[in-house]
Design an enzyme around this catalytic site. Structure first.
Site, PDB file in Angstrom:
ATOM      1  N   ASP A  51       0.806  -1.235   0.000  1.00  0.00           N
ATOM      2  CA  ASP A  51       0.000   0.000   0.000  1.00  0.00           C
ATOM      3  C   ASP A  51       0.836   1.281   0.000  1.00  0.00           C
ATOM      4  O   ASP A  51       0.398   2.302   0.533  1.00  0.00           O
ATOM      5  CB  ASP A  51      -0.957   0.028   1.205  1.00  0.00           C
ATOM      6  CG  ASP A  51      -2.037  -1.034   1.123  1.00  0.00           C
ATOM      7  OD1 ASP A  51      -2.114  -1.742   0.106  1.00  0.00           O
ATOM      8  OD2 ASP A  51      -2.814  -1.168   2.090  1.00  0.00           O
ATOM      9  N   LYS A 150       3.848 -11.384   3.751  1.00  0.00           N
ATOM     10  CA  LYS A 150       2.466 -11.540   3.285  1.00  0.00           C
ATOM     11  C   LYS A 150       2.388 -12.315   1.974  1.00  0.00           C
ATOM     12  O   LYS A 150       3.066 -11.976   1.009  1.00  0.00           O
ATOM     13  CB  LYS A 150       1.842 -10.150   3.128  1.00  0.00           C
ATOM     14  CG  LYS A 150       0.432 -10.149   2.571  1.00  0.00           C
ATOM     15  CD  LYS A 150      -0.125  -8.748   2.574  1.00  0.00           C
ATOM     16  CE  LYS A 150      -1.356  -8.613   1.713  1.00  0.00           C
ATOM     17  NZ  LYS A 150      -1.908  -7.248   1.732  1.00  0.00           N
ATOM     18  N   HIS A 241       0.384  -1.421   5.320  1.00  0.00           N
ATOM     19  CA  HIS A 241      -1.014  -1.842   5.321  1.00  0.00           C
ATOM     20  C   HIS A 241      -1.660  -1.495   6.664  1.00  0.00           C
ATOM     21  O   HIS A 241      -0.980  -1.415   7.686  1.00  0.00           O
ATOM     22  CB  HIS A 241      -1.081  -3.360   5.069  1.00  0.00           C
ATOM     23  CG  HIS A 241      -2.439  -3.880   4.746  1.00  0.00           C
ATOM     24  ND1 HIS A 241      -3.393  -4.136   5.708  1.00  0.00           N
ATOM     25  CD2 HIS A 241      -3.011  -4.221   3.561  1.00  0.00           C
ATOM     26  CE1 HIS A 241      -4.487  -4.602   5.131  1.00  0.00           C
ATOM     27  NE2 HIS A 241      -4.285  -4.669   3.827  1.00  0.00           N
TER      28      HIS A 241
END
Length: 607
Positions: A51, A150, A241
Site C-alpha cells: 500500500d 504476506k 497496510h
C-alpha cells in the site's frame, strides 16, 4: 681430436624425453588447461511494499526518510510509469507468475468478490494451478528459493508458498495483520494465519513485522549458504497496510511534520517529484472529492490526523531501515554486487476509513485503544484515510481499489550493482507492468522460461515483456502501441502507448469511460474522449477484446469494494460475534429476570 654432434646414450634419452613431453602437452585436451570459473547466476531480492503510494519513496518525492531504498534507486533504474493492480492479491499473483490476474485466478480477492462471481472461471480468489511461479522456474535452474511475509494467494496446503516453489517460507495467508503481535485484523479474520513451510507458526515475543521478515530471510539465506547455490529472496512487508503501526522512536522522528495538512503535502510532493525528474514540471493535479477541507477540521480531528501520518511515515522509515540492514549484510557476505534488487508496491495508498460507520467505530473501540496518543503504537488500530492517501499518490488522482493512476501506478526500482545490464541513476518513463517482472528477472539471470508447458502439462503463458532493453537504455518502452488491458471489481483500464482509457465505478467514479494522455497529464485531469473520438472508439474496442479474451464479468448493480469488504467481515466475523454477544446479553437478561423474580417471591413470602 674429432668432435661429434651425435649424442651419447644419456643425451639421446634426455632429448627423447623432452620431445615426448612437449608432444604430450600439445596433445592434452582443452579442458585440462586452467580456466576461469563460469559466470555465476545473480542472486535476486524482491522487496514488496504494501500500500505505498506513488511518491512514498524519497527518490520519488517523499518527505519522510527512506535513505536505503533511495540508495538502491540511485544505484539502479527508476520506472515512473509502472503499473500494478488496484488491490494486493491480483498484483502479487501477477508478480509471481507473469500472467494477467484473470488468467492466474485472481479476477478478484476473497474479501471483495461478489457472491455472483464466486466459482466462475478466473475468479478462484486464489492463485490457480494453471500458472508457474518464478520460484518454481528458479528452483529448477539451481536456485535456493525463500519467501517471508504476506502471501494472500491461498491458504490450503497446495497453495501456500512452500508448495509453489519456495524451499523455505514464513508467510501470512491473510490480507494483513497486527505488526507487533500475532493478532489478526479484528473483525476480518479469526486468527493471524502465519505458517512456516506449510505448518502453523508462532511469532516471537519481540516481533515487529518489518524487522521479522528481514531477519527470517537473512536466517534462511545463511542456513543454506554452504550449498554454493544462488538465492532468490522474496521479502513481502506488511508496511504500510492497515493497521498503521511503528516503533515509538520512528513516530517521534516526525513530531514536527504534517501540521499543514494533506492538501499542502500533496502540492509539496508534486513539486519534489517534478524536481527529481519523476513527472513533468507543472503537471495539473486535482483535489479529489473524498479529500476533506483541512481547515474545517476541529482541533481534535487535526491532532488525530497529524498523528496517524506521523505513524505512517515512521512505519515506512522502519521498513527502510530493515532494507538497509539486509543490504549491509549482503555487502558483508560479498553478495551485494551480484544481487539484483527489485523494489515495488503492490498497489496505491489505502484510502479506507475504518471508522466511517458507527458500527465499525463501536466495535473497534472495544478491541483497541483508539486514543490519539496511542495511534500507531502497540494495541492501536489506525489508517491514513483518503486525505493522506491523496498526498501519498501525488500528483496522481485516486488510490487503492480504483483504476486511477493513483491506484495502479507505483514506484519501481531495479538495481544490479555489479552489472552494466542495469543503468545506474537512470529514469525510464515508458509503460511497464507488473507481469514484466518475471520475464525480466529470468532473462537477467539466464534462466529459461516455461514456454506454456510445465512438467508435461499446458500452463498459462507468460504475458509480460522483459524490461531488459529499458534497463540497459536501448529503449524507453517495450510495450510500444500494443494494447494492455486491466480490470478489477468493475474498475477497468486500457493502456496503449501514452494513452489510457479508464472507467471507475462509484464511489470513485461514475461508470463512464474517459481518455487521458498520461505523458502530459498523469493526474488524469483532462478527458480527451470528445476531442479524439476515433482513438476513444479504437481503445474501447481493444478493451472489449481484452475483456472477452480474459473472461471478465460485469459487476452486479450497486456493487462497491468497500461495501463488499464490510459484507465479508460480517459473514466471516461479525455475524458470529453478534450471535455470541446476543447470547451473552440474553443470558444476562435472563439471569437478571430470575433474580428479580426470586427477590419478589421472597418479599411476598415474608409479607
Amino acid at each position: 681430436m674429432r668432435t661429434t654432434n651425435v649424442p651419447g646414450r644419456k643425451g639421446r634419452f634426455r632429448r627423447t624425453a623432452i620431445i615426448f613431453s612437449a608432444a604430450l602437452l600439445a596433445a592434452l585436451p582443452a579442458q585440462a588447461q586452467p580456466q576461469s570459473a563460469p559466470p555465476r547466476h545473480p542472486n535476486i531480492v524482491i522487496l514488496l511494499a504494501d500500500d505505498w503510494g506513488f511518491t512514498d519513496v524519497g527518490a520519488f518525492g517523499a518527505e519522510f526518510a527512506t535513505p536505503n531504498i533511495d540508495a538502491l534507486a540511485y544505484a539502479g533504474t527508476r520506472f515512473t510509469n509502472f503499473h500494478v493492480a488496484g488491490s494486493c492479491s491480483p498484483t502479487r499473483a501477477m508478480l509471481q507468475t507473469g500472467v494477467m490476474n484473470h488468467r492466474n485466478g485472481l479476477g478478484n480477492m476473497p474479501e471483495t468478490i461478489p457472491d455472483e462471481h464466486r466459482g466462475q472461471p478466473g475468479y478462484d480468489t486464489v492463485m490457480n494451478h494453471r500458472v508457474v511461479t518464478i520460484a518454481q522456474l528458479l528452483k529448477v535452474a539451481g536456485y535456493r528459493t525463500y519467501f517471508t511475509g504476506k502471501w494472500h494467494l491461498g491458504s490450503d496446503a497446495t497453495r501456500l508458498p512452500h508448495a509453489r516453489g519456495y524451499d523455505r517460507a514464513y508467510s501470512l495467508a491473510d490480507a494483513g495483520a497486527d505488526n507487533f503481535e500475532q493478532r489478526p485484523i479484528e473483525g476480518l479474520y479469526d486468527t493471524a494465519a502465519w505458517t512456516e513451510n506449510g505448518k502453523p507458526a508462532t511469532l516471537p515475543k519481540d516481533y515487529y513485522s518489518s524487522t521479522f521478515v528481514v531477519q527470517k530471510m537473512i536466517d534462511y539465506v545463511e542456513a543454506d549458504r554452504a550449498s554454493g547455490k544462488p538465492f532468490f529472496a522474496s521479502i513481502n512487508f506488511l508496511a504500510n497496510h492497515i493497521p498503521v503501526q511503528a516503533p515509538d522512536s520512528d513516530i517521534a522522528r516526525y513530531a514536527a511534520l504534517y501540521k499543514d495538512g494533506w492538501t499542502a503535502l500533496r502540492a509539496a510532493r508534486a513539486k519534489r517529484a517534478a524536481a527529481l525528474g519523476i513527472v513533468p514540471a507543472g503537471v495539473p493535479i486535482v483535489t479529489m472529492p473524498t479529500t476533506a477541507d483541512w481547515q474545517k477540521l476541529d482541533a481534535d480531528e487535526r491532532a488525530a490526523a497529524v498523528r496517524v501520518m506521523q505513524a505512517y511515515a515512521g512505519m515506512a522509515t522502519a521498513m527502510d531501515r530493515e532494507v538497509g540492514r539486509l543490504v549491509a549484510h549482503l555487502k558483508t557476505t560479498g553478495d551485494y554486487e551480484n544481487t539484483i534488487f527489485v523494489f515495488l508496491s503492490d498497489n496505491g495508498a489505502e484510502p479506507t476509513n475504518p471508522f466511517a460507520s458507527l458500527r465499525n467505530r463501536l466495535f473497534l473501540d472495544m478491541q483497541y485503544d483508539l486514543s490519539t496518543a496511542n495511534i500507531g503504537r502497540r494495541g492501536s488500530f489506525s489508517a491514513i484515510g483518503p486525505g493522506w492517501a491523496s498526498a501519498a499518490a501525488s500528483p496522481l488522482s485516486g488510490y487503492k481499489f480504483s483504476a486511477t493512476e493513483g491506484g495502479l501506478r507505483v514506484p519501481l526500482i531495479v538495481t544490479w550493482p555489479g552489472s552494466d545490464q542495469v543503468r545506474a541513476g537512470a529514469i525510464r518513463h515508458g509503460l511497464a507492468h507488473v507481469t514484466d517482472i518475471l520475464p525480466t528477472l529470468t532473462e537477467l539471470a539466464g534462466v529459461a522460461g516455461h514456454g506454456g508447458r510445465w512438467q508435461g502439462k499446458a500452463v498459462e503463458p507468460v504475458t509480460g515483456r522483459s524490461l531488459v532493453p529499458m534497463l540497459s537504455g536501448a529503449t524507453d518502452s517495450v510495450h510500444g502501441d500494443t494494447p494492455l488491458g486491466y480490470e478489477l471489481s468493475g474498475n477497468a483500464a486500457l493502456f496503449r502507448g501514452d494513452y489510457k482509457l479508464v472507467r471507475n465505478l462509484p464511489p470513485t467514479g461514475d461508470g463512464q469511460w474517459r481518455l487521458f494522455d498520461l505523458k502530459t497529464d498523469p493526474g488524469e485531469t483532462r478527458d480527451l474522449s470528445a476531442a479524439q473520438p476515433e482513438r476513444y472508439a479504437a481503445m474501447l474496442a481493444d478493451y472489449r477484446a481484452y475483456a472477452k479474451a480474459n473472461g471478465v464479468l460485469d459487476m452486479p448493480a450497486g456493487y462497491t469494494a468497500d461495501e463488499q469488504i464490510n459484507a465479508y467481515a460480517w459473514a466471516q466475523q461479525g455475524r458470529k460475534r453478534a450471535i455470541k454477544a446476543g447470547l451473552w446479553l440474553g443470558g444476562g437478561l435472563l439471569a437478571l429476570a430470575l433474580l428479580i423474580w426470586s427477590w419478589r417471591r421472597r418479599r411476598r413470602a415474608v409479607s
